[in-house]
Design a protein around this motif. Structure first.
Motif, PDB file in Angstrom:
ATOM      1  N   HIS A 407      70.967  15.595 125.262  1.00 30.19           N
ATOM      2  CA  HIS A 407      69.771  15.718 126.102  1.00 30.19           C
ATOM      3  C   HIS A 407      68.930  14.453 125.933  1.00 30.19           C
ATOM      4  O   HIS A 407      68.558  14.085 124.814  1.00 30.19           O
ATOM      5  N   GLN A 408      68.640  13.781 127.056  1.00 28.29           N
ATOM      6  CA  GLN A 408      67.825  12.569 127.024  1.00 28.29           C
ATOM      7  C   GLN A 408      66.604  12.773 127.915  1.00 28.29           C
ATOM      8  O   GLN A 408      66.727  13.260 129.040  1.00 28.29           O
ATOM      9  N   TYR A 409      65.465  12.357 127.395  1.00 27.36           N
ATOM     10  CA  TYR A 409      64.193  12.597 128.099  1.00 27.36           C
ATOM     11  C   TYR A 409      63.305  11.378 127.921  1.00 27.36           C
ATOM     12  O   TYR A 409      63.044  10.949 126.786  1.00 27.36           O
ATOM     13  N   VAL A 410      62.872  10.782 129.026  1.00 29.54           N
ATOM     14  CA  VAL A 410      61.988   9.621 128.989  1.00 29.54           C
ATOM     15  C   VAL A 410      60.665  10.012 129.639  1.00 29.54           C
ATOM     16  O   VAL A 410      60.630  10.400 130.818  1.00 29.54           O
ATOM     17  N   ALA A 411      59.584   9.925 128.870  1.00 30.61           N
ATOM     18  CA  ALA A 411      58.259  10.323 129.355  1.00 30.61           C
ATOM     19  C   ALA A 411      57.348   9.109 129.447  1.00 30.61           C
ATOM     20  O   ALA A 411      57.491   8.137 128.694  1.00 30.61           O
ATOM     21  N   LEU A 412      56.396   9.173 130.381  1.00 30.96           N
ATOM     22  CA  LEU A 412      55.403   8.119 130.570  1.00 30.96           C
ATOM     23  C   LEU A 412      54.019   8.758 130.585  1.00 30.96           C
ATOM     24  O   LEU A 412      53.759   9.667 131.373  1.00 30.96           O
ATOM     25  N   ASN A 413      53.127   8.280 129.711  1.00 27.69           N
ATOM     26  CA  ASN A 413      51.759   8.784 129.615  1.00 27.69           C
ATOM     27  C   ASN A 413      50.783   7.618 129.644  1.00 27.69           C
ATOM     28  O   ASN A 413      51.180   6.452 129.748  1.00 27.69           O
ATOM     29  N   ARG A 414      49.502   7.952 129.537  1.00 28.20           N
ATOM     30  CA  ARG A 414      48.513   6.908 129.327  1.00 28.20           C
ATOM     31  C   ARG A 414      48.725   6.296 127.946  1.00 28.20           C
ATOM     32  O   ARG A 414      49.440   6.843 127.097  1.00 28.20           O
ATOM     33  N   LEU A 415      48.072   5.179 127.722  1.00 25.47           N
ATOM     34  CA  LEU A 415      48.281   4.468 126.472  1.00 25.47           C
ATOM     35  C   LEU A 415      47.846   5.301 125.267  1.00 25.47           C
ATOM     36  O   LEU A 415      48.403   5.166 124.176  1.00 25.47           O
ATOM     37  N   ASP A 416      46.852   6.196 125.457  1.00 27.18           N
ATOM     38  CA  ASP A 416      46.408   7.028 124.342  1.00 27.18           C
ATOM     39  C   ASP A 416      47.246   8.291 124.178  1.00 27.18           C
ATOM     40  O   ASP A 416      46.961   9.131 123.324  1.00 27.18           O
ATOM     41  N   GLY A 417      48.291   8.448 125.001  1.00 29.79           N
ATOM     42  CA  GLY A 417      49.173   9.596 124.891  1.00 29.79           C
ATOM     43  C   GLY A 417      48.837  10.738 125.820  1.00 29.79           C
ATOM     44  O   GLY A 417      49.625  11.684 125.945  1.00 29.79           O
ATOM     45  N   SER A 418      47.683  10.699 126.488  1.00 27.96           N
ATOM     46  CA  SER A 418      47.315  11.758 127.424  1.00 27.96           C
ATOM     47  C   SER A 418      48.064  11.566 128.743  1.00 27.96           C
ATOM     48  O   SER A 418      48.544  10.462 129.041  1.00 27.96           O
TER      49      SER A 418
END
Length: 782
Positions: A407-418
């Motif tokens: 299972h591979q998962y690539v996430a993108l958030n704001r720089l602070d993690g939100s």
């Protein structure tokens, strides 16, 4: 998204205490054999010890086995406080380890057969059973089995292809862990612990306990052990300001039950190994100077934990049938691996591609999570002749069934993690999510034989026929990097491997042999993407080896010399197109080399060792290009990608490795003894990959518009000094050690961290060899 991801205070007081314990140490420990006498041995003994190995699946003197083997005994592992393969690999000729600083995140290669794809090239056995996947989708080369070697009797490193006896995935060689067995003849309990402290790092604590208990006199015994080792952190985070982020721990638990009858024996063993690391031991280097940007520190926006748990069960039955011996070896392993990689400085700039639509977008933080689960069942039956007969033979059958998930998962958030602001959180919050369930089923028949024509001449040969059937599903369930949808793929292949080994006894203590053998790395179904083949074939190699094993001066001197050439074809190569990484069969390569091992005991109690290996491993032809249409961006245009060019060196393979060792044993009064030793290991410079060439061209008529060539990174060579000393009696042992005594700053792996959108390299991410580490250990047996 990729289918084969290659990511990469009380202190001073403890250092002073341990430094005093090792101040008198010399240089070296002999890893080729159990060369140091035991505590009860006479210090006047000058003949080097005889060593028994099981390379041919029967117990034999290492001096009489016609193959290149290094055996590392339990005492040597304890002396150098080996907690992972990287602690002893540089003392073994021809063995290379690329470590990310955490046990279990290790790539292994032998004799220049580099890990160019996720499929295994070096096999791993625990006693009679294999451990580790042969599938292309369990990242076998990235996460090699790396046992915490407690309750290990010895580690045998077999160099060169082992295809006839050990099958798939052992074309480069084999690492075999031999565990201590239950013994109904004696009762023993053991407890121990210690401390270790790397420079500018934390202090780590470890403890261990074990027992051997007879349950039925001369028939049934139980052996159990448990060990826990803290991995003290020494890398700081430049983003959050946290120190020592790469701390972690290893645990090992094992229980075995052994029954011994008149004509048969049965052993059941259950083992659990865990590795739990909070972050990777990677630091940031300046791309121009290759100097650390801020010492042992890295840019970590998202933590990079690593977890690996393995439960391994085995049942081995040995039956003396009179005319021959029958062996049944059954195993089941359940392995779970999890790794998170910080992709912020690569994919975090992805929102900038949409500035025309929303000028408020800013770079964010990104990460890749890869979860691997594997269930593996194996069964081997074999029938073999008695030891010492003129004609020694062995026939057998092997079956393996693997059921894996990736299972591979690539996430993108704001720089602070939100989360990203709406609506971008729903559009770009998940860059990709991919599920890859797969199965691998293999059946094999094998036979080996050796006939002694005279007292001096012996001829051995072996054959193996294997068939594997594989199923694979590529299920993209989210993201923008890959099109949503599911694709199924299958493959089947038959593989034949063979070996022939003549050997000649020149004299009582001198033997020469030649060996021609083949090995293979299984192929399988490929990732489904434009430009990639639907399946890849097995990688095959043929090895030619000529060796000389000799003893001189009443076995005070042992000398092994081996020369070899390996022809490798249909190399499996990981190639990336439009963010999708799959495999192609990439042409041919040749590896040539020579290995030398020397041991000398000039006087009783003193053992000197010298190991060296020269290897010249290069690609013989350009890897075949992957061709991807560029329409509609460029009508008739294509992108041609070569991931390796003729003349490239094999990645992470040094031309020269050397090690020098010394062990001195001294018998004291009242049953006490002392030993002093250490070793110096030298590793030549390497490259981190092969050359990539990208060509943009018009297909008809062919017109080259642009050519970009990206050479690999060069990694400097290094030399490291290790020291150890001990004081022991029949019950007590006190040891001190220093790893990397001069605090040499050198690197095991290196890669550039480059923005996927801008193409700008932010820094180089490098895994340093362990900094100077002091340690002290104490054990008590009763």
């Amino acid at each position: 998204m990729t289918a084969s991801t290659s990511i990469r205070r009380s202190r001073s007081r403890l250092a002073l205490a341990i430094g005093a314990a090792t101040a008198l140490a010399a240089t070296g420990t002999v890893l080729a054999q159990d060369a140091a006498p035991a505590a009860s041995s006479s210090a006047d003994a000058t003949e080097l010890d005889r060593v028994i190995v099981t390379a041919n699946k029967r117990a034999e003197d290492i001096r009489e086995v016609a193959t290149a083997i290094t055996r590392i005994g339990a005492q040597q592992l304890e002396n150098i406080n080996a907690t992972q393969m990287s602690d002893y690999a540089s003392y073994v000729p021809g063995l290379q380890i690329q470590s990310s600083g955490t046990p279990g995140q290790s790539q292994v290669s032998m004799r220049g057969i580099a890990a160019l794809s996720p499929g295994s090239t070096v096999g791993t056995y625990v006693d009679e059973t294999p451990v580790g996947s042969n599938s292309l989708y369990q990242q076998a080369t990235l996460y090699q089995l790396d046992l915490l070697p407690y309750d290990v009797e010895s580690i045998e490193v077999l160099r060169g292809p082992q295809g006839t006896l050990y099958g798939a995935g052992a074309m480069g060689g084999l690492i075999k862990y031999t565990m201590r067995k239950p013994d109904p003849a004696y009762r023993e309990f053991r407890i121990g612990g210690g401390l270790s402290s790397p420079r500018d790092g934390e202090t780590g604590f470890n403890y261990r306990l074990g027992m051997n208990v007879p349950l039925v006199e001369d028939a049934l015994a139980l052996r159990a052990s448990f060990a826990r080792n803290e991995l003290p952190g020494y890398v700081d985070n430049l983003v959050a300001g946290r120190e020592d982020i790469n701390q972690g721990e290893q645990t090992s638990a094992r229980v075995s039950l052994g029954w011994q009858g008149e004509a048969a024996s049965v052993q059941f063993a259950a083992m659990r190994q865990e590795i739990d690391s909070d972050d990777n031991a990677t630091i940031a280097l300046d791309p121009a100077t290759r100097h650390p940007l801020a010492g042992l520190a890295n840019y970590v926006h998202v933590s990079e934990p690593f977890r690996k748990d393995i439960d391994h069960y085995s049942l081995t039955v040995d039956w003396d049938m009179g005319f021959a011996d029958f062996v049944s070896a059954t195993s089941y392993a359940d392995t779970h691996t999890f790794m998170r990689s910080d992709m912020t400085l690569s994919y975090g700039e992805y929102p900038l591609a949409f500035l025309a639509m929303d000028p408020t977008l800013e770079p964010g933080s990104a990460y890749l999570e890869n979860t691997l689960d594997l269930g593996q069942f194996t069964q081997e039956f074999r029938l073999q002749s008695k030891q010492g007969e003129r004609f020694e033979w062995l026939v057998g059958a092997f079956y393996s069934n693997e059921d894996g998930d990736n299972h591979q998962y690539v996430a993108l958030n704001r720089l602070d993690g939100s989360p990203l602001p709406a609506p971008w959180d729903g559009i770009l919050g998940v860059l990709g999510e991919l599920l890859i369930p797969s199965t691998y089923e293999e059946t094999a028949l094998f036979a080996n034989g050796a006939y002694r024509f005279t007292d001096r001449f012996k001829l051995g040969a072996g054959v193996r026929f294997s068939r594997n059937d594989q199923e694979f599903r590529q299920d993209v369930v989210g993201g923008v990097l890959l099109p949503i949808g599911a694709e199924d793929n299958t493959s089947s292949e038959d593989v034949f491997t063979w070996s022939i080994t003549p050997q000649f006894q020149i004299g009582p203590d001198s033997m020469v042999y030649a060996k021609v053998s083949t090995g293979y790395q299984p192929g399988g179904p490929n990732v489904v993407a434009v430009g990639l083949p639907s399946a890849v074939d097995s990688s095959m190699l043929t090895s030619y080896e000529l060796g000389w094993k000799s003893a001189f001066d009443g076995r005070r001197v042992l000398l092994d010399v081996v020369a070899y050439q390996i022809d490798w074809e249909d190399i499996q190569v990981a190639s990336q197109v439009n963010g999708v990484s799959g495999l192609v069969n990439g042409g041919e390569a040749t590896s040539r080399g020579i290995e030398v091992s020397l041991q000398w005991r000039p006087v009783g109690g003193l053992t000197l060792g010298l190991n060296g290996a020269y290897n010249d491993a290069n690609i013989d032809e350009d890897f075949p290009p992957i061709v991807v249409p560029l329409d509609p961006d460029l009508p008739g245009g294509v992108l041609e990608v070569n991931t390796g060019l003729k003349g490239d060196r094999m990645p992470y393979v040094p031309d020269l490795t050397l090690s020098a060792t010394v062990d001195y044993y001294l018998s004291l009064r009242n049953g006490w003894s002392a030993s002093f030793g250490g070793g110096f290991r030298w590793v030549d410079d390497r490259t981190n990959g092969t050359t990539e060439r990208q060509v943009i061209a018009i297909a008809e008529p062919r017109t080259v518009l642009q050519t970009d060539i990206t050479p690999p990174l060069a990694i400097d060579g290094y030399g490291v000094l290790d020291l150890h000393a001990s004081l022991a009696s029949e019950r007590w042992t006190l040891r001190g050690y220093v790893k990397n005594a001069t605090d040499k700053r050198a690197y095991s792996t290196m890669e550039d961290v480059t923005g996927a959108l801008t193409g700008v390299t932010h820094h180089l991410a490098a895994s340093p060899i362990q900094p100077r580490t002091f340690g002290i250990e104490i054990d008590f047996r009763f």
